[in-house]
Design a protein around this motif. Sequence first.
Motif, PDB file in Angstrom:
ATOM      1  N   ALA A  94       0.829  -1.204   0.000  1.00  0.00           N
ATOM      2  CA  ALA A  94       0.000   0.000   0.000  1.00  0.00           C
ATOM      3  C   ALA A  94       0.868   1.261   0.000  1.00  0.00           C
ATOM      4  CB  ALA A  94      -0.930  -0.002   1.214  1.00  0.00           C
ATOM      5  N   LEU A  95       1.990   1.227   0.731  1.00  0.00           N
ATOM      6  CA  LEU A  95       2.890   2.374   0.751  1.00  0.00           C
ATOM      7  C   LEU A  95       3.497   2.612  -0.625  1.00  0.00           C
ATOM      8  CD1 LEU A  95       4.468   4.555   2.303  1.00  0.00           C
ATOM      9  CD2 LEU A  95       6.184   2.808   2.849  1.00  0.00           C
ATOM     10  N   SER A  96       3.883   1.542  -1.295  1.00  0.00           N
ATOM     11  CA  SER A  96       4.466   1.668  -2.632  1.00  0.00           C
ATOM     12  C   SER A  96       3.463   2.248  -3.622  1.00  0.00           C
ATOM     13  CB  SER A  96       4.946   0.292  -3.112  1.00  0.00           C
ATOM     14  OG  SER A  96       5.489   0.373  -4.406  1.00  0.00           O
ATOM     15  N   ILE A  97       2.203   1.830  -3.525  1.00  0.00           N
ATOM     16  CA  ILE A  97       1.162   2.363  -4.410  1.00  0.00           C
ATOM     17  C   ILE A  97       0.960   3.855  -4.157  1.00  0.00           C
ATOM     18  CG2 ILE A  97      -1.304   2.277  -4.933  1.00  0.00           C
ATOM     19  CD1 ILE A  97      -1.202  -0.723  -4.411  1.00  0.00           C
ATOM     20  N   ALA A  98       0.951   4.255  -2.881  1.00  0.00           N
ATOM     21  CA  ALA A  98       0.784   5.671  -2.537  1.00  0.00           C
ATOM     22  C   ALA A  98       1.940   6.499  -3.083  1.00  0.00           C
ATOM     23  CB  ALA A  98       0.676   5.830  -1.024  1.00  0.00           C
ATOM     24  N   ARG A  99       3.151   5.978  -2.990  1.00  0.00           N
ATOM     25  CA  ARG A  99       4.320   6.691  -3.528  1.00  0.00           C
ATOM     26  C   ARG A  99       4.205   6.850  -5.036  1.00  0.00           C
ATOM     27  NH1 ARG A  99       9.178   3.477  -0.306  1.00  0.00           N
ATOM     28  NH2 ARG A  99       9.244   4.835   1.547  1.00  0.00           N
ATOM     29  N   GLY A 105      17.311   0.590   5.625  1.00  0.00           N
ATOM     30  CA  GLY A 105      17.640   1.975   5.928  1.00  0.00           C
ATOM     31  C   GLY A 105      16.711   2.982   5.293  1.00  0.00           C
ATOM     32  N   SER A 106      16.171   2.658   4.105  1.00  0.00           N
ATOM     33  CA  SER A 106      15.378   3.642   3.381  1.00  0.00           C
ATOM     34  C   SER A 106      14.075   3.975   4.087  1.00  0.00           C
ATOM     35  CB  SER A 106      15.079   3.125   1.963  1.00  0.00           C
ATOM     36  OG  SER A 106      14.318   1.929   2.023  1.00  0.00           O
ATOM     37  N   ASP A 107      13.461   3.014   4.776  1.00  0.00           N
ATOM     38  CA  ASP A 107      12.182   3.258   5.443  1.00  0.00           C
ATOM     39  C   ASP A 107      12.299   3.279   6.965  1.00  0.00           C
ATOM     40  OD1 ASP A 107      10.772   3.506   3.091  1.00  0.00           O
ATOM     41  OD2 ASP A 107      10.326   1.372   2.945  1.00  0.00           O
ATOM     42  N   LEU A 108      13.519   3.332   7.479  1.00  0.00           N
ATOM     43  CA  LEU A 108      13.715   3.394   8.929  1.00  0.00           C
ATOM     44  C   LEU A 108      13.171   4.703   9.497  1.00  0.00           C
ATOM     45  CD1 LEU A 108      14.849   2.061  11.450  1.00  0.00           C
ATOM     46  CD2 LEU A 108      17.105   2.989  10.874  1.00  0.00           C
ATOM     47  N   PHE A 109      13.033   5.715   8.625  1.00  0.00           N
ATOM     48  CA  PHE A 109      12.486   6.995   9.065  1.00  0.00           C
ATOM     49  C   PHE A 109      11.051   6.837   9.566  1.00  0.00           C
ATOM     50  CE2 PHE A 109      10.177  10.921   8.438  1.00  0.00           C
ATOM     51  CZ  PHE A 109      11.040  11.900   8.884  1.00  0.00           C
ATOM     52  N   ILE A 110      10.292   5.923   8.978  1.00  0.00           N
ATOM     53  CA  ILE A 110       8.869   5.795   9.314  1.00  0.00           C
ATOM     54  C   ILE A 110       8.652   5.459  10.789  1.00  0.00           C
ATOM     55  CG2 ILE A 110       6.788   4.434   8.867  1.00  0.00           C
ATOM     56  CD1 ILE A 110       7.544   4.389   5.932  1.00  0.00           C
ATOM     57  N   PRO A 111       9.282   4.420  11.362  1.00  0.00           N
ATOM     58  CA  PRO A 111       9.070   4.188  12.795  1.00  0.00           C
ATOM     59  C   PRO A 111       9.569   5.326  13.673  1.00  0.00           C
ATOM     60  CG  PRO A 111      10.754   2.705  11.913  1.00  0.00           C
ATOM     61  CD  PRO A 111      10.085   3.340  10.754  1.00  0.00           C
ATOM     62  N   TYR A 112      10.692   5.953  13.296  1.00  0.00           N
ATOM     63  CA  TYR A 112      11.200   7.046  14.126  1.00  0.00           C
ATOM     64  C   TYR A 112      10.309   8.280  14.036  1.00  0.00           C
ATOM     65  CZ  TYR A 112      15.445   4.888  15.851  1.00  0.00           C
ATOM     66  OH  TYR A 112      16.318   4.077  16.533  1.00  0.00           O
ATOM     67  N   ALA A 113       9.720   8.533  12.866  1.00  0.00           N
ATOM     68  CA  ALA A 113       8.759   9.632  12.756  1.00  0.00           C
ATOM     69  C   ALA A 113       7.545   9.344  13.635  1.00  0.00           C
ATOM     70  CB  ALA A 113       8.342   9.810  11.297  1.00  0.00           C
ATOM     71  N   SER A 133       6.111  10.304  -5.974  1.00  0.00           N
ATOM     72  CA  SER A 133       7.155  10.514  -4.985  1.00  0.00           C
ATOM     73  C   SER A 133       8.542  10.407  -5.607  1.00  0.00           C
ATOM     74  CB  SER A 133       7.021   9.474  -3.864  1.00  0.00           C
ATOM     75  OG  SER A 133       8.157   9.457  -3.029  1.00  0.00           O
ATOM     76  N   ALA A 134       9.483  11.159  -5.032  1.00  0.00           N
ATOM     77  CA  ALA A 134      10.869  11.077  -5.500  1.00  0.00           C
ATOM     78  C   ALA A 134      11.442   9.688  -5.272  1.00  0.00           C
ATOM     79  CB  ALA A 134      11.718  12.117  -4.776  1.00  0.00           C
ATOM     80  N   PHE A 135      10.919   8.958  -4.279  1.00  0.00           N
ATOM     81  CA  PHE A 135      11.397   7.608  -4.002  1.00  0.00           C
ATOM     82  C   PHE A 135      10.940   6.609  -5.064  1.00  0.00           C
ATOM     83  CE2 PHE A 135      11.025   9.224   0.542  1.00  0.00           C
ATOM     84  CZ  PHE A 135      12.348   9.617   0.574  1.00  0.00           C
ATOM     85  N   ALA A 136       9.943   6.989  -5.878  1.00  0.00           N
ATOM     86  CA  ALA A 136       9.436   6.101  -6.934  1.00  0.00           C
ATOM     87  C   ALA A 136       9.586   6.740  -8.304  1.00  0.00           C
ATOM     88  CB  ALA A 136       7.972   5.761  -6.665  1.00  0.00           C
ATOM     89  N   ARG A 137      10.519   7.661  -8.412  1.00  0.00           N
ATOM     90  CA  ARG A 137      10.663   8.449  -9.635  1.00  0.00           C
ATOM     91  C   ARG A 137      10.981   7.589 -10.848  1.00  0.00           C
ATOM     92  NH1 ARG A 137      14.858  12.983  -8.801  1.00  0.00           N
ATOM     93  NH2 ARG A 137      13.292  13.470  -7.193  1.00  0.00           N
ATOM     94  N   PHE A 138      11.766   6.549 -10.650  1.00  0.00           N
ATOM     95  CA  PHE A 138      12.215   5.737 -11.776  1.00  0.00           C
ATOM     96  C   PHE A 138      11.510   4.378 -11.830  1.00  0.00           C
ATOM     97  CE2 PHE A 138      15.735   8.587 -10.696  1.00  0.00           C
ATOM     98  CZ  PHE A 138      15.895   9.237 -11.915  1.00  0.00           C
ATOM     99  N   ASP A 139      10.420   4.235 -11.085  1.00  0.00           N
ATOM    100  CA  ASP A 139       9.674   2.975 -11.082  1.00  0.00           C
ATOM    101  C   ASP A 139       8.553   3.029 -12.125  1.00  0.00           C
ATOM    102  OD1 ASP A 139      11.275   2.164  -8.983  1.00  0.00           O
ATOM    103  OD2 ASP A 139       9.858   2.835  -7.447  1.00  0.00           O
ATOM    104  N   ASP A 140       8.429   1.957 -12.901  1.00  0.00           N
ATOM    105  CA  ASP A 140       7.343   1.877 -13.878  1.00  0.00           C
ATOM    106  C   ASP A 140       6.032   1.454 -13.232  1.00  0.00           C
ATOM    107  OD1 ASP A 140       9.115   2.534 -15.928  1.00  0.00           O
ATOM    108  OD2 ASP A 140       9.677   0.444 -16.230  1.00  0.00           O
ATOM    109  N   ASN A 141       6.125   0.740 -12.115  1.00  0.00           N
ATOM    110  CA  ASN A 141       4.949   0.274 -11.381  1.00  0.00           C
ATOM    111  C   ASN A 141       5.288   0.261  -9.890  1.00  0.00           C
ATOM    112  OD1 ASN A 141       3.014  -0.675 -13.605  1.00  0.00           O
ATOM    113  ND2 ASN A 141       4.901  -1.795 -14.121  1.00  0.00           N
ATOM    114  N   PRO A 142       4.278   0.199  -9.017  1.00  0.00           N
ATOM    115  CA  PRO A 142       4.571   0.056  -7.584  1.00  0.00           C
ATOM    116  C   PRO A 142       5.368  -1.218  -7.332  1.00  0.00           C
ATOM    117  CG  PRO A 142       2.273   0.669  -7.922  1.00  0.00           C
ATOM    118  CD  PRO A 142       2.835   0.371  -9.281  1.00  0.00           C
TER     119      PRO A 142
END
Length: 350
Positions: A101-106, A207-215, A111-120
């Motif tokens: 679900a997070l990937s679909i939202a990005r 490391g890329s999503d470690l921000f989520i629990p700390y936020a 999102s800049a984190f999904a800038r080069f993705d063709d699909n979630p």
Amino acid sequence: MLYKSLISIYGSSIAGKSIPVEDVVWRFAPSENLKHFREYAVDALCQAKVYLLDHLAAAYADTLHEAVTENAGEGNPPALAILGEVKLPSPVVWVEFDDRALSIARFERGSAFARFDDNPIGKGLRGYLLDGRNTDCVRVTMFHKRLEKGIVDPLCALIVRRSASGTLDYDNIEVDLSQSMVEFYMRTGASPEKITGMRTVQVVETGSDLFIPYALFAMLVSPDLGGIIPTETTTFTQKDIKTARKFGKPWILGAQKSHLTIRIGPQAAAHMAERTARLEFQRQVIDTRNGPARHWVSEHERHYRSGKVALVKGHHRGHEPARNLPTRVMGPRLDETSFEFPAKELPIHD
């Protein structure tokens, strides 16, 4: 819920009662190292304070990550360092969210984190086990259950050491490789090079999503909760507990009976709506401009501020210039370019 699945499968494997379809690793490559890891994981999960983010709450924390990254400025410090020293709400914490679900939202919000993705690209559930019982470090283990697949143990964990002042040093993170999982992948025929690549992917994804629990931890101690609404929810029902007693499953009886489900409130919803509208406006402004002339971009690596590394294949970029538009040629800036000519001797006439 991934938390429940891990306790059930790990506890069953230690007791020799796991189902082969659900526990491929234990059935294919059992070892003492694997048993010790699972004993540690069950013990930590039973002691952990458990948080479950719904899909909107995870996306909200992710937009905060984007905002922090965008405003990082010079030096590109880690996003967690900008967030500041955030204490764990408990010596051991479990934070879970739907990675799909997070990937679909990005992807949908560009999102800049999904800038080069063709699909979630997200596949399944993701959970972070943060163990701060050691005063010298915090051990971060990311578990990932992919869709329609059994649980596969993590290939490695991150060790975040504390500096002399007691703060976490995000610039010096150690990687603790799981020898039991190395043995498992070698038995499946994976080459050392492939295992090394899988280790790199595990480190980057952790490391890329470690921000989520700390936020989440930062919002939980803020006066207005940062726009989130925690609700206590039952994890194991009375029927689950009764069944565990009947069939002798002490690992379920010792687990947390409830967890906090995290949802967003009006403040967070307004932030996400405003950010979506602003990004859409920026895209429309960019689309109305005449973009770069069509040219070839060679294959290269794209390094994100979060630590993610993506291989971008060679491709054409830009578009053919319209015939009715004049071509604008931009020369060098005068303040950045200087020309020096060799001294020339003038002829001397007698």
